[in-house]
Design an enzyme around this catalytic site. Structure first.
Site, short mmCIF file in Angstrom:
data_model
loop_
_atom_site.label_atom_id
_atom_site.label_comp_id
_atom_site.label_asym_id
_atom_site.label_seq_id
_atom_site.Cartn_x
_atom_site.Cartn_y
_atom_site.Cartn_z
N CYS A 8 0.87 -1.18 0.00
CA CYS A 8 0.00 0.00 0.00
C CYS A 8 0.91 1.23 0.00
O CYS A 8 2.09 1.12 -0.34
CB CYS A 8 -0.99 -0.02 1.17
N ARG A 14 -3.37 -0.80 5.32
CA ARG A 14 -3.90 -1.91 4.53
C ARG A 14 -2.93 -3.08 4.38
O ARG A 14 -3.29 -4.23 4.64
CB ARG A 14 -4.35 -1.40 3.16
N ASP A 127 -8.44 3.43 1.34
CA ASP A 127 -7.48 3.77 2.38
C ASP A 127 -8.24 4.34 3.57
O ASP A 127 -8.86 5.39 3.46
CB ASP A 127 -6.48 4.79 1.85
#
Length: 160
Positions: A8, A14, A127
């Site tokens: 990420c 994440r 996100d």
């Protein structure tokens, strides 16, 4: 051995969650040693830091402990991993920019390519960094599904 890297932006929300979920799923399996799992970010914002506190809290509420320390993607990761799963299209483009061969490009996929529902495949894992608690749980649920499907995919490949 299947070597999987989750990616990420900052490696604090994440991708460490995806790493933790995958490690948890394989921890009780007979063929755990057939997997190498890691995560990283495309940016250098948080190198050496633990995952975001909200990510860790959400993971803990779901029975998962995250211990990963953030690191940045390096072009050598193409040689160290078989499968590079990126959380969103913007970071996928950054990773592709490091590729020097067709073989490297073949290793890069979006995480949500492992969604069960076709209409969800290929879209970004949102996100949660700037959102609230519900965003972190939504990401947990998405990554829980996708890592389960990813694991099943690799287990079938190992059996065949």
């Amino acid at each position: 051995m299947k070597k999987i890297l989750f990616v990420c932006l900052g490696n604090i929300c994440r991708s460490p969650l995806a790493e933790g979920l995958m490690l948890s799923k394989i921890s009780n399996m007979d063929n755990e040693e057939q997997f190498k799992i890691d995560s990283c970010g495309t940016a250098d914002y948080h190198i050496g830091e633990l995952p975001d506190e909200r990510t860790r809290e959400n993971a803990q509420e779901n029975g998962l402990e995250l211990k990963h320390r953030a690191r940045q993607f390096d072009a050598s990761d193409f040689n160290r991993f078989d499968h590079i799963l990126v959380m969103d299209n913007a970071n996928k483009m950054k990773i592709i920019g490091f590729a020097t061969s067709e073989e490297h490009l073949q290793k890069v996929q979006l995480m949500r390519d492992y969604e069960t529902e076709i209409n969800l495949q290929g879209i970004d894992v949102p996100d949660p960094y700037y959102g609230g608690e519900e965003g972190f749980q939504n990401v947990y649920d998405i990554l829980d599904r996708c890592t389960e499907n990813l694991l099943n995919y690799h287990l079938q490949a190992i059996e065949n």
